[in-house]
Design a protein around this motif. Structure first.
Motif, PDB file in Angstrom:
ATOM      1  N   HIS A  10     -10.620  -0.910  -6.741  1.00  0.00           N
ATOM      2  CA  HIS A  10      -9.801   0.298  -6.728  1.00  0.00           C
ATOM      3  C   HIS A  10     -10.620   1.456  -7.264  1.00  0.00           C
ATOM      4  O   HIS A  10     -11.001   1.453  -8.433  1.00  0.00           O
ATOM      5  N   HIS A 125      -7.725   0.624   2.140  1.00  0.00           N
ATOM      6  CA  HIS A 125      -6.425   1.286   2.171  1.00  0.00           C
ATOM      7  C   HIS A 125      -6.217   2.228   0.995  1.00  0.00           C
ATOM      8  O   HIS A 125      -6.985   2.221   0.030  1.00  0.00           O
ATOM      9  N   GLU A 127      -3.667   3.836  -2.008  1.00  0.00           N
ATOM     10  CA  GLU A 127      -2.465   3.559  -2.786  1.00  0.00           C
ATOM     11  C   GLU A 127      -2.450   4.414  -4.036  1.00  0.00           C
ATOM     12  O   GLU A 127      -3.453   5.020  -4.416  1.00  0.00           O
ATOM     13  N   GLU A 158      -8.497   1.443  -2.079  1.00  0.00           N
ATOM     14  CA  GLU A 158      -8.775   0.038  -2.387  1.00  0.00           C
ATOM     15  C   GLU A 158      -9.671  -0.530  -1.297  1.00  0.00           C
ATOM     16  O   GLU A 158      -9.366  -0.440  -0.107  1.00  0.00           O
TER      17      GLU A 158
HETATM   18 MN    MN Z   1      -4.156  -2.677  -5.174  1.00  0.00          MN
END
Ligand code: MN
Ligand code: ZN
Length: 474
Positions: A10, A125, A127, A158
């Motif tokens: 992350h 992705h 987030e 991520e």
């Molecule tokens: Mn995550």
């Protein structure tokens, strides 16, 4: 032993505002709970709005990792309760992330030659980050925890890898490489506290995997993984099986602890976030692609070709963008090979020793200063030791090369001064001189050492030896 490691990394993006609200992301030195609003506190009726810059940064990262960016992307709700998540769900991505399938090349042997490995990227992705829980003591002994929502809603990308990593050390090498790429893209700053947090999955001998959550340093990832290998191997040895579970890494004690077992993806009841529409990102791809600079791998190859430097040096010099820029600046003004040696071997060593980054060092020592030092060296005005001395002095106390050279008397001295020093040493070390004449040739080494000491290392040792021998034979 068969070890399989996969990472979920992350990375905090360097946008000005959070992912779904206008709160400032510049909270690192702020009081707790001062960078918050209705949206990132999850108050009723507050609606999210997507930060476009964050989305573009995500696409930039995905492209740099060689991923296929999807034409459309959708945010999902991941439902779970934890005190750092006031809404009871995290807005993240699931079936339609921004990108799939990429590749990161790492030098698995530390960079001195050829052993490149390809680590597959599964997906990238976006987030939001939850808030931060602050424990008094450790997670399992604290009697209470404090919660800070400044981090709630921070934009994260991520990056998920396939379980291609074969050792804890390799995992660390991968993370360093990833950091390097993200910093080249100017979307990430690895020096910020908690800028990259990693969940590490590990299984051995084809067994179940354990996931160690939320490790905040690369060294921590390596240590947690070594601990897991030992723990899992001991279970197998005793005829037990490894359970699929989520574990916590205790940084202080260097161990992992079980947090929860038997939790699966479907437990989170993912569903599309009804407050956000699907986003067409196809139209950004080409535009964002043009913003991608030369990346570490390409730069490394260009350095080898253009400056005829070794692969090891090129690796070391291109690892972070600030060092690479500094090198190119110096190498454009003076011998590129000499520059490579002095930046990769000497300067970087001195920086490591002082735990300062190249970016910080650039305030103490400019490329022109460095060129000046190498010029003295090349012209024979100072010895290697003198050059190192100037670099150290500049890093520790500032100043300019020419000042330090004079102040510390680092200029190489001529034969006349050496002769004077030899005369002094001979008078002051009668015993050694007699030993030498008595056939003890090692006495000469001692006398050379005395002359070097007297001239504070500014004489050429070979010249001293020759002159001293001549003098003794007279
Ligand atoms: Mn995550
Ligand atoms: Zn907010």
């Amino acid at each position: 032993m068969n070890v399989k490691i996969g990472l979920e990394c992350h990375a905090q993006l360097l946008t000005k505002s959070k992912l779904f609200c206008p709160c400032s992301t510049d909270y690192h030195s702020a009081e707790p709970n001062t960078h918050v609003c209705a949206t990132c506190l999850g108050l009723p009726g507050a609606l999210p709005a997507v930060n476009r810059r964050a989305l573009r940064y995500g696409i930039k990262i995905a492209l740099a990792l060689g991923c296929t960016v999807q034409p459309e992307t959708i945010f999902y709700r991941k439902n779970y309760y934890y005190p750092d998540l006031p809404r009871g769900f995290q807005i993240t991505q699931y079936d339609f992330p921004i990108a799939f399938r990429g590749l990161v090349r790492i030098e698995s042997d530390g960079g001195d030659g050829g052993k490149e490995r390809e680590i597959r990227i599964t997906r990238v992705h976006m987030e939001e980050d939850p808030g931060r829980l602050v424990y008094k003591g450790t997670i399992d002994t604290a009697t209470y925890a404090l919660v800070d929502y400044n981090r709630s809603g921070m934009p994260l990308v991520e990056i998920v890898t396939e379980p291609d990593l074969k050792s804890p050390k390799e995992a660390r090498t991968f993370l360093n490489k990833l950091r390097s790429i993200l910093e080249y893209l100017d979307v990430f700053d690895g020096d910020l506290e908690g800028a990259m947090r990693v969940d590490a999955n590990i299984s051995i001998e084809g067994g179940e995997r354990a996931e160690v959550k939320n490790i905040s340093s690369f060294k921590g990832v390596e240590k947690a993984l070594y601990f897991e290998i030992t723990r899992q191997r001991n279970l197998l040895r005793r005829g037990l099986t490894v359970q699929q579970e989520t574990r916590h890494y205790d940084e202080v004690r260097g161990i992992t602890l079980s947090m929860r077992t038997k939790e699966f993806e479907h437990d989170y009841r993912y569903f599309p976030e009804p407050d956000l529409v699907p986003i067409r990102i196809e139209k950004y791809i080409e535009e964002v692609r043009r913003e991608i600079p030369e990346l570490p791998d390409e730069k490394k190859l260009r350095f080898i070709k253009r400056y005829s430097i070794t692969r090891e040096h090129a690796n070391s010099l291109t690892f972070d963008i600030h060092t690479a820029d500094f090198y190119e600046d110096v190498a454009s003004k003076i011998d590129p090979k000499l520059s490579a040696t002095w930046i990769a071997d000497v300067l970087k060593g001195e920086l490591n020793y002082r735990s300062i980054s190249m970016r910080e060092a650039a305030e103490q020592i400019s490329a022109d200063d460095f060129v000046a030092i190498l010029t003295y060296l090349k012209e024979g005005a100072i010895a290697e030791r003198g050059a190192t001395e100037i670099i150290r002095e500049m890093l520790d106390h500032g100043g300019k090369p020419e000042e330090i050279l004079t102040k510390k008397g680092l200029a190489i001295i001529g034969s006349e001064a050496i002769e004077t020093a030899i005369a002094t040493v001979i008078t002051e070390n009668e015993a050694a001189v007699q030993d030498y004449h008595a056939g003890k040739k090692e006495a000469l080494n001692f006398l050379v050492g005395q002359v070097m000491k007297l001239t504070r290392g500014t004489a050429d040792p070979k010249e001293v030896r020759t002159m001293l021998e001549e003098k003794m034979e007279q």
